[in-house]
Scaffold this motif. Structure first.
Motif, short mmCIF file in Angstrom:
data_model
loop_
_atom_site.label_atom_id
_atom_site.label_comp_id
_atom_site.label_asym_id
_atom_site.label_seq_id
_atom_site.Cartn_x
_atom_site.Cartn_y
_atom_site.Cartn_z
N GLY A 107 2.18 -8.72 0.49
CA GLY A 107 1.32 -8.89 -0.69
C GLY A 107 -0.03 -9.50 -0.35
N ILE A 108 -0.02 -10.52 0.48
CA ILE A 108 -1.28 -11.16 0.89
C ILE A 108 -2.12 -10.20 1.72
CG2 ILE A 108 -2.27 -13.01 2.31
CD1 ILE A 108 0.19 -14.71 1.54
N ASN A 109 -1.46 -9.47 2.61
CA ASN A 109 -2.17 -8.58 3.53
C ASN A 109 -2.87 -7.43 2.81
OD1 ASN A 109 -2.90 -7.97 6.22
ND2 ASN A 109 -1.36 -6.37 6.28
N LYS A 110 -2.45 -7.11 1.60
CA LYS A 110 -3.13 -6.06 0.84
C LYS A 110 -4.54 -6.48 0.42
CE LYS A 110 0.98 -3.86 -1.04
NZ LYS A 110 1.73 -3.55 -2.25
N THR A 111 -4.75 -7.78 0.25
CA THR A 111 -6.06 -8.24 -0.23
C THR A 111 -6.83 -9.05 0.82
OG1 THR A 111 -5.01 -10.19 -1.22
CG2 THR A 111 -5.38 -8.27 -2.65
N LEU A 112 -6.11 -9.73 1.70
CA LEU A 112 -6.74 -10.55 2.73
C LEU A 112 -6.16 -10.21 4.09
CD1 LEU A 112 -6.51 -14.04 0.99
CD2 LEU A 112 -8.57 -12.67 1.27
N PRO A 113 -7.00 -10.05 5.10
CA PRO A 113 -6.44 -9.79 6.42
C PRO A 113 -5.68 -11.03 6.91
CG PRO A 113 -8.84 -10.00 6.54
CD PRO A 113 -8.45 -10.07 5.10
N CYS A 114 -4.47 -10.82 7.38
CA CYS A 114 -3.67 -11.93 7.90
C CYS A 114 -2.75 -11.41 8.99
CB CYS A 114 -2.89 -12.62 6.79
SG CYS A 114 -1.78 -11.54 5.87
N GLN A 115 -2.10 -12.34 9.69
CA GLN A 115 -1.18 -11.97 10.74
C GLN A 115 -0.12 -13.04 10.87
OE1 GLN A 115 -3.63 -11.60 14.20
NE2 GLN A 115 -4.00 -13.77 14.40
N TRP A 116 0.94 -12.71 11.61
CA TRP A 116 2.00 -13.66 11.86
C TRP A 116 1.69 -14.45 13.11
CZ3 TRP A 116 5.53 -14.83 8.41
CH2 TRP A 116 5.92 -13.90 7.46
N SER A 117 1.90 -15.76 13.06
CA SER A 117 1.88 -16.62 14.22
C SER A 117 3.25 -17.30 14.23
CB SER A 117 0.76 -17.64 14.13
OG SER A 117 0.83 -18.53 15.21
N ASP A 118 4.16 -16.75 15.00
CA ASP A 118 5.58 -17.13 14.99
C ASP A 118 6.11 -16.85 13.57
OD1 ASP A 118 7.94 -17.96 16.20
OD2 ASP A 118 7.63 -20.05 15.61
N LYS A 119 6.45 -17.87 12.81
CA LYS A 119 6.94 -17.67 11.45
C LYS A 119 5.94 -18.14 10.40
CE LYS A 119 11.78 -17.85 12.69
NZ LYS A 119 13.10 -18.39 12.40
N THR A 120 4.68 -18.27 10.81
CA THR A 120 3.63 -18.75 9.92
C THR A 120 2.62 -17.64 9.68
OG1 THR A 120 3.88 -20.95 10.89
CG2 THR A 120 1.89 -20.55 9.60
N ILE A 121 2.20 -17.52 8.42
CA ILE A 121 1.17 -16.54 8.08
C ILE A 121 -0.19 -17.20 8.27
CG2 ILE A 121 0.19 -15.12 6.22
CD1 ILE A 121 2.99 -15.08 4.93
N VAL A 122 -1.03 -16.58 9.09
CA VAL A 122 -2.38 -17.13 9.33
C VAL A 122 -3.42 -16.09 8.97
CG1 VAL A 122 -1.71 -18.82 11.05
CG2 VAL A 122 -2.28 -16.51 11.77
#
Length: 122
Positions: A107-122
Motif C-alpha cells: 500500500g505504501i509503495n503505491k504512493t511512495l517509493p520504499c524498500q525492505w531493510s530486513d523487516k523494516t520498511i524504509v
C-alpha cells in the motif's frame, strides 16, 4: 483479460498460443499481412473462454500458409522488460515478514517509493 485469435494449442504442455492485434491495427485484417503479438498462456490459468466469432473458411485456409516472421529485437526487448519487472517485484517482497506487513508495504509503495531493510520498511 486477454483478447486474441487462437493460433494453436499444445496439449502436452497445456499451452494456448494467441495472436494479439497491435494497437491501432484493425482486428479483422489478414493476420499474414500485419504484425501482431504472440502470447503463450498456460491453460491451467484460464478461467473462462468467450468466443466472439467462429473461424471462417478463409481463416482455416490461412493456417496452411507459412508462419509470419518474428521480430527478434522486439522479442528480446519484451523478454528484458519482463525480467526487469520480475526482479523489481521480487525485491518488493519482504523476507520473513507477515502477510499484514507485506500488505502495508504494498500500500505504501503505491504512493511512495520504499524498500525492505530486513523487516523494516524504509
Amino acid at each position: 483479460v486477454v483478447k486474441g485469435e487462437v493460433f494453436a494449442y499444445d496439449g502436452s504442455s497445456k499451452c494456448l498460443i494467441l495472436l494479439e492485434a497491435l494497437p491501432g491495427v484493425p482486428e479483422k485484417v489478414n493476420v499474414q499481412e500485419t504484425e501482431h503479438h504472440v502470447r503463450i498462456i498456460n491453460a491451467n490459468f484460464i478461467k473462462k473462454v468467450i468466443s466472439a466469432d467462429q473461424p471462417s473458411a478463409a481463416a482455416k485456409l490461412q493456417r496452411t500458409l507459412p508462419l509470419p516472421n518474428v521480430c527478434l529485437k522486439r522479442a528480446e526487448l519484451r523478454e528484458k522488460k519482463a525480467l526487469e519487472d520480475a526482479a523489481k517485484r521480487a525485491q518488493q517482497i519482504g523476507m520473513g515478514v507477515s502477510r499484514e506487513a507485506q500488505r502495508i508495504f504494498d500500500g505504501i509503495n503505491k504512493t511512495l517509493p520504499c524498500q525492505w531493510s530486513d523487516k523494516t520498511i524504509v
